[in-house]
Design a protein around this motif. Structure first.
Motif: not given
Length: 177
Positions: A54-66, A93-94, A101-104
């Motif tokens: 997935l990391m090496n592909g084109e599909d978007p995702y959000v990776l969270l370290d909890v 949701g903040s 993080e420079g993200l949405y």
């Protein structure tokens, strides 16, 4: 007649007090391991290999370290955002958190990939995100340990700050989760 009305009124109050919670009874567990095992049945997992693809592909995702910030600082999967499980519900949701993080802010339909140390905390976090309406949440099977073992070259380790210290010391930091 007043006695009968009073009797029915008391019965109505008693019945209302005895009714169950609208969410159903709270499930109890013999141990935290039993609780995690039960929750894992309702959470999707992704293998470290499939996540690497997935990391090496084109599909978007959000990776969270909890994990805790001090755990994240010692080593993490590149591209992950650190939001500890204990505050996840408040920060997911903040806009402020994501702006830093420079993200949405992730949409409810987006693919969210979670990981912790050994894949015990992340299912708990995934369940909470599902309860908040996130529809596409997965947990990396094996967590950080599984990832780092399989792909040590695709990890950010901060050796100078105490990264990748002995397993015994790390267990003390995070309760072995």
């Amino acid at each position: 007649m007043k006695t009968i009305k009073a009797f029915f009124f008391i019965c109505l109050i008693a019945m209302a007090g005895c009714s169950s919670n609208s969410n159903g009874p709270v499930k109890s567990y013999a141990s935290v391991d039993d609780m995690v095992a039960d929750i894992k049945q309702n959470v999707s997992e992704i293998s470290v290999k499939d996540f690497n693809d997935l990391m090496n592909g084109e599909d978007p995702y959000v990776l969270l370290d909890v994990r805790l910030p001090k755990e994240h600082d010692k080593g993490f999967i590149p591209g992950s955002v650190s939001i500890p499980r204990g505050v996840l519900e408040f920060r997911i949701g903040s806009e402020k958190v994501w702006d830093e993080e420079g993200l949405y802010v992730p949409e409810k339909e987006e693919l969210l990939i979670l990981y912790c140390k050994k894949s015990n905390r992340s299912p708990l976090a995934a369940l909470r995100l599902q309860q908040l309406g996130y529809k596409n949440v997965k947990v990396i099977s094996g967590g950080w340990h599984g990832w780092h073992e399989a792909y040590p070259e695709i990890s950010e380790d901060n050796i100078e700050e105490g990264g990748m210290i002995s397993a015994a010391a790390e267990e003390e930091d995070s309760g072995g989760c």
